[in-house]
Design a protein around this motif. Structure first.
Motif, PDB file in Angstrom:
ATOM      1  N   PHE A  21       0.837  -1.202   0.000  1.00  0.00           N
ATOM      2  CA  PHE A  21       0.000   0.000   0.000  1.00  0.00           C
ATOM      3  C   PHE A  21       0.871   1.252   0.000  1.00  0.00           C
ATOM      4  O   PHE A  21       0.598   2.220  -0.721  1.00  0.00           O
ATOM      5  CB  PHE A  21      -0.921  -0.007   1.221  1.00  0.00           C
ATOM      6  N   ILE A  22       1.921   1.238   0.804  1.00  0.00           N
ATOM      7  CA  ILE A  22       2.823   2.393   0.875  1.00  0.00           C
ATOM      8  C   ILE A  22       3.455   2.665  -0.489  1.00  0.00           C
ATOM      9  O   ILE A  22       3.603   3.821  -0.901  1.00  0.00           O
ATOM     10  CB  ILE A  22       3.908   2.155   1.944  1.00  0.00           C
ATOM     11  N   LYS A  23       3.813   1.607  -1.198  1.00  0.00           N
ATOM     12  CA  LYS A  23       4.436   1.771  -2.514  1.00  0.00           C
ATOM     13  C   LYS A  23       3.486   2.415  -3.518  1.00  0.00           C
ATOM     14  O   LYS A  23       3.915   3.101  -4.447  1.00  0.00           O
ATOM     15  CB  LYS A  23       4.900   0.412  -3.043  1.00  0.00           C
ATOM     16  N   ARG A  24       2.187   2.187  -3.335  1.00  0.00           N
ATOM     17  CA  ARG A  24       1.207   2.711  -4.292  1.00  0.00           C
ATOM     18  C   ARG A  24       0.748   4.124  -3.959  1.00  0.00           C
ATOM     19  O   ARG A  24       0.081   4.762  -4.772  1.00  0.00           O
ATOM     20  CB  ARG A  24      -0.020   1.788  -4.344  1.00  0.00           C
ATOM     21  N   THR A  25       1.068   4.598  -2.765  1.00  0.00           N
ATOM     22  CA  THR A  25       0.627   5.935  -2.369  1.00  0.00           C
ATOM     23  C   THR A  25       1.788   6.916  -2.492  1.00  0.00           C
ATOM     24  O   THR A  25       2.936   6.562  -2.214  1.00  0.00           O
ATOM     25  CB  THR A  25       0.112   5.938  -0.919  1.00  0.00           C
ATOM     26  N   PRO A  26       1.516   8.148  -2.901  1.00  0.00           N
ATOM     27  CA  PRO A  26       2.585   9.126  -3.120  1.00  0.00           C
ATOM     28  C   PRO A  26       3.166   9.654  -1.815  1.00  0.00           C
ATOM     29  O   PRO A  26       2.448   9.921  -0.853  1.00  0.00           O
ATOM     30  CB  PRO A  26       1.878  10.247  -3.890  1.00  0.00           C
TER      31      PRO A  26
END
Length: 269
Positions: A21-26
């Motif tokens: 999830f962290i990787k997909r959020t800016p």
């Protein structure tokens, strides 16, 4: 933080979801607590259903700790499962390969590696073992990997994050890794390094115990001077007697015979 967990596999699964999830959020503020980050996203609310993970969130952990936390839990899971690696990846090492490993690892350094002119001269034994363990856990839990490929093709791929950043940032890392090791020898290489680490720890413990014994009971390590044998009518002369060590030099203490009439014993610290 208590690193002994009852269900590390479940926590690892939750951390994998969080990382994806962290990787997909800016962007993101690394100083924000992991708990606060999870609570501000409804998509992540399901993570709180795991009691142990929820308890982990109550620790003083920030978002900048997430990778280290993941690797810590991954290590615990790997320790529980690595023995079940398929037998095809447990090929024995030959003596030459053990020598290659011995020549590239260092038991004393507190740094991940000794690096000279951008090249690893010695890996920390712990870091070397950790990289092998991560490779085995992440890639050898099935039977799909080609066991005859050189191990350095995979373990030296810095994009796979087997090593600390100071090592992963190096170019030509594969030149420092034993090139004779194959994928099917990763498990035995790992076991060998771990065994050597344990042997080294026992040696250090033994040395420390000897030092402690010397400090608490110095009389036990003192040698009595020998009684000179003088033949009747012979004149007593000075003699030079070779040094006689009573303890290993790493302990910082040795005994030697002085060139004197009395042949006294002295201690060098």
């Amino acid at each position: 933080m208590d690193t002994s967990l009852d269900n590390p596999s479940e926590i690892l699964s939750s951390l994998e979801i969080l990382l994806c999830f962290i990787k997909r959020t800016p962007g993101g503020n690394g100083e924000i607590s992991i708990k606060e980050y999870v609570n501000q996203w409804s998509t992540l609310s399901g993570l709180n259903e795991n009691n142990e993970f929820r308890s982990l969130l109550n620790k003083s952990l920030k978002l900048k700790h997430i990778i280290s936390l993941y690797e810590l839990i991954e290590g615990q899971v790997a320790n529980l499962t690595i023995e079940y690696t398929h037998d095809k990846y447990k090929e024995e090492l030959i003596p030459k390969q053990r020598d290659e490993i011995d020549n590239i690892i260092d038991f004393e350094t507190i740094q991940p590696a000794t690096i000279i002119n951008g090249k690893v001269v010695k890996f920390s034994a712990e870091v070397f073992a950790t990289a092998l363990r991560r490779f085995i856990y992440r890639f050898l839990q099935g039977e799909k990997q080609n066991e005859t490929h050189p191990l350095n093709l995979y373990i030296c791929d810095t994009s796979l994050h087997f090593w600390p950043p100071v090592i992963s940032e190096l170019e030509d890392l594969e030149e420092s890794f034993p090139e004779s090791l194959l994928v099917n020898q990763a498990f035995e290489a790992y076991k060998y390094v771990m065994d050597q680490i344990e042997v080294h720890k026992q040696m250090v413990s033994s040395r420390e115990q000897q030092i402690q014994n010397r400090l608490t009971n110095p009389e036990a390590t003192r040698l009595a001077p020998p009684t000179p044998v003088v033949q009747k009518g012979a004149q007593k002369r000075k003699q030079r007697v070779p040094h006689a060590l009573c303890d290993p030099m790493p302990l910082g203490c040795s005994l030697y015979w002085e060139t004197t009439d009395s042949l006294s014993v002295s201690s060098l610290l």
